[in-house]
Design an enzyme around this catalytic site. Sequence first.
Site, PDB file in Angstrom:
ATOM      1  CE1 TYR A   9      -8.464  11.114 -32.677  1.00 52.49           C
ATOM      2  CE2 TYR A   9      -9.160  10.113 -34.732  1.00 52.49           C
ATOM      3  CZ  TYR A   9      -8.884  10.004 -33.385  1.00 52.49           C
ATOM      4  OH  TYR A   9      -9.007   8.799 -32.746  1.00 52.49           O
ATOM      5  CG  ASP A  50      -7.996   0.031 -35.680  1.00 54.46           C
ATOM      6  OD1 ASP A  50      -6.922   0.109 -35.057  1.00 54.46           O
ATOM      7  OD2 ASP A  50      -9.039   0.614 -35.317  1.00 54.46           O
ATOM      8  CG  ASP A  63      -6.579   6.004 -31.908  1.00 55.47           C
ATOM      9  OD1 ASP A  63      -6.318   5.529 -30.801  1.00 55.47           O
ATOM     10  OD2 ASP A  63      -7.248   5.405 -32.777  1.00 55.47           O
ATOM     11  CG  ASP A 110      -4.301   1.882 -30.983  1.00 54.88           C
ATOM     12  OD1 ASP A 110      -5.257   2.553 -31.407  1.00 54.88           O
ATOM     13  OD2 ASP A 110      -3.586   1.200 -31.732  1.00 54.88           O
ATOM     14  CG  HIS A 155      -8.202   8.913 -27.983  1.00 57.03           C
ATOM     15  ND1 HIS A 155      -8.276   7.568 -28.237  1.00 57.03           N
ATOM     16  CD2 HIS A 155      -8.453   9.518 -29.175  1.00 57.03           C
ATOM     17  CE1 HIS A 155      -8.554   7.365 -29.512  1.00 57.03           C
ATOM     18  NE2 HIS A 155      -8.644   8.535 -30.112  1.00 57.03           N
ATOM     19  CD  GLU A 182      -8.553   1.838 -27.934  1.00 53.86           C
ATOM     20  OE1 GLU A 182      -8.921   0.738 -28.370  1.00 53.86           O
ATOM     21  OE2 GLU A 182      -8.380   2.842 -28.653  1.00 53.86           O
ATOM     22  CB  CYS A 208     -12.407  -1.289 -35.555  1.00 51.93           C
ATOM     23  SG  CYS A 208     -13.522   0.030 -36.089  1.00 51.93           S
ATOM     24  NE  ARG A 245     -12.038   3.782 -28.351  1.00 52.00           N
ATOM     25  CZ  ARG A 245     -11.780   3.348 -29.574  1.00 52.00           C
ATOM     26  NH1 ARG A 245     -11.139   4.129 -30.423  1.00 52.00           N
ATOM     27  NH2 ARG A 245     -12.144   2.143 -29.966  1.00 52.00           N
ATOM     28  CD  GLU A 274     -15.621   4.475 -31.007  1.00 50.86           C
ATOM     29  OE1 GLU A 274     -16.467   5.368 -31.225  1.00 50.86           O
ATOM     30  OE2 GLU A 274     -14.572   4.352 -31.664  1.00 50.86           O
ATOM     31  CG  ASN A 290     -15.539   8.162 -33.662  1.00 51.50           C
ATOM     32  OD1 ASN A 290     -15.344   8.789 -34.699  1.00 51.50           O
ATOM     33  ND2 ASN A 290     -15.197   6.890 -33.523  1.00 51.50           N
TER      34      ASN A 290
END
Length: 307
Positions: free
Chosen positions: A51, A65, A92, A94, A119, A121, A129, A164, A194, A216
Amino acid sequence: MSGLYSSTVPPTDRRRALRDSLTSTRITRLPGAFSPLVARAVQDKGFEGVYVSGAVVAADLALPDIGLTTLTEVAGRARQIARATDLPVLVDADTGFGEPMSAARTVSELEDAGIAGCHLEDQVNPKRCGHLDGKEVVPTEVMLRRIGAAVKERRDDQFVICARTDAAGVEGIDSAVERAKAYADAGADLIFTEALRTPAEFEKFRAAVDVPLLANMTEFGKSELLGAKTLEDLGYNAVIFPVTTLRIAMGQVEQALGDIASTGTQRDWLDRMQHRSRLYELLRYREYNEFDTSVFTYSPDTYDPTA
């Protein structure tokens, strides 16, 4: 592992391996890698995938982040990591780095980088974050456009598109469930919810959503740290440990630097270091040397500087 300079396992095969693992009876474990060498170690220890965390890419650039990294930076690091392993790499991405058209380009760039999946989101861009308070999520229809654009741009139908949702901590778990169902209907292959907190919440989400699910297990966040076997028993198909290797490494680095600053030597840390010989094993130093010897043609007796 094949190929000295890059994996010889075609990207489509790695994408297919990730898809197959998501429908197997065993949970797919994907530790986060902050460098290609860490990815090599992940493969060496027998995990099913690697990942690449957006938070880790940002942290490695000494940035928080909060949506400051770019597609170029994330895709570049992901490409380096995918090169160093035969395992499928999940990235990731975002919010897709912008509008739905940007999400489409993100998928294209990650496919070109040899990535197995990514992914996207449903946070407002720029994101935060996922385990911090104060997050905002976009309306469901906006996220559906992100997913739709990504699915439309995907050239390899084996590339895994994961959606996500951060809605559980903003609108409640029931809203997150409804969003997950809509995202799956829009073409998402995998759902990542998440910041669920307890085994009961993970179980509730699993019972309500009939698609592969990713959990996660990040440290110091809102989720109780559950073992891979527990998550497998709850019906989850994949688990990421996104920041674990970076946190371990940086914890050790800071302690060692403190000791060196006070004592002037690293001598007390020798037993806690990776030995040179082990590093050379991971780097495949012997194989590079053998290859170099086999192709080396220069000899001082035959070299003509005027040729």
